[in-house]
Design a protein around this motif. Structure first.
Motif, PDB file in Angstrom:
ATOM      1  N   TYR A  29      40.265  38.842  46.903  1.00 11.13           N
ATOM      2  CA  TYR A  29      40.272  38.136  48.791  1.00 11.13           C
ATOM      3  C   TYR A  29      40.611  36.648  47.892  1.00 11.13           C
ATOM      4  O   TYR A  29      41.025  36.391  48.793  1.00 11.13           O
ATOM      5  N   VAL A  30      38.568  36.422  47.288  1.00  9.40           N
ATOM      6  CA  VAL A  30      38.500  35.175  47.563  1.00  9.40           C
ATOM      7  C   VAL A  30      39.736  33.707  46.391  1.00  9.40           C
ATOM      8  O   VAL A  30      40.001  33.143  47.283  1.00  9.40           O
ATOM      9  N   ARG A  31      40.095  34.482  45.813  1.00 13.06           N
ATOM     10  CA  ARG A  31      41.590  34.197  44.739  1.00 13.06           C
ATOM     11  C   ARG A  31      42.720  33.656  45.878  1.00 13.06           C
ATOM     12  O   ARG A  31      43.131  32.505  46.211  1.00 13.06           O
ATOM     13  N   ASP A  32      42.738  35.057  46.351  1.00  9.25           N
ATOM     14  CA  ASP A  32      44.041  34.666  46.962  1.00  9.25           C
ATOM     15  C   ASP A  32      43.828  34.075  48.511  1.00  9.25           C
ATOM     16  O   ASP A  32      44.620  33.379  48.618  1.00  9.25           O
ATOM     17  N   PHE A  33      43.105  33.755  49.331  1.00  7.61           N
ATOM     18  CA  PHE A  33      42.772  32.762  50.510  1.00  7.61           C
ATOM     19  C   PHE A  33      42.412  31.321  49.681  1.00  7.61           C
ATOM     20  O   PHE A  33      42.697  30.569  50.361  1.00  7.61           O
ATOM     21  N   ILE A  34      41.700  31.380  48.630  1.00  7.91           N
ATOM     22  CA  ILE A  34      42.081  29.375  48.200  1.00  7.91           C
ATOM     23  C   ILE A  34      43.494  29.182  47.361  1.00  7.91           C
ATOM     24  O   ILE A  34      43.827  28.659  48.371  1.00  7.91           O
ATOM     25  N   ILE A  35      44.341  30.636  46.734  1.00  4.68           N
ATOM     26  CA  ILE A  35      45.019  29.521  46.461  1.00  4.68           C
ATOM     27  C   ILE A  35      46.118  29.096  47.787  1.00  4.68           C
ATOM     28  O   ILE A  35      47.187  28.632  48.038  1.00  4.68           O
TER      29      ILE A  35
END
Length: 72
Positions: A29-35
């Motif tokens: 979730y955090v990775r997708d949010f940052i990307i």
């Protein structure tokens, strides 16, 4: 790439709750949010740069009001 982040517990709890609600791991979730945010910012930067490279003539508020039919 692996990144370690320290953040306020309140934000961590909110992110964890959002990830759980979506049924995905917090790290995903955090990775997708940052990307997603990075890509949006990069696109905005490209648009801004293209507008600086090719400026359009300015419009006065009176011209804009007339064009929008706000003035007779």
């Amino acid at each position: 790439m692996t990144v370690t982040l320290e953040m306020p517990k309140e934000i961590e709890s909110q992110l964890l709750a959002d990830a759980q609600a979506r049924g995905i791991p917090l790290s995903e979730y955090v990775r997708d949010f940052i990307i997603e945010r990075y890509q949006e910012d990069l696109e905005d930067s490209h648009i801004a740069q293209s507008r600086l490279d090719d400026p359009q003539p300015s419009v006065t508020s009176g011209q804009l009001r007339k064009k929008l039919g706000l003035d007779s």
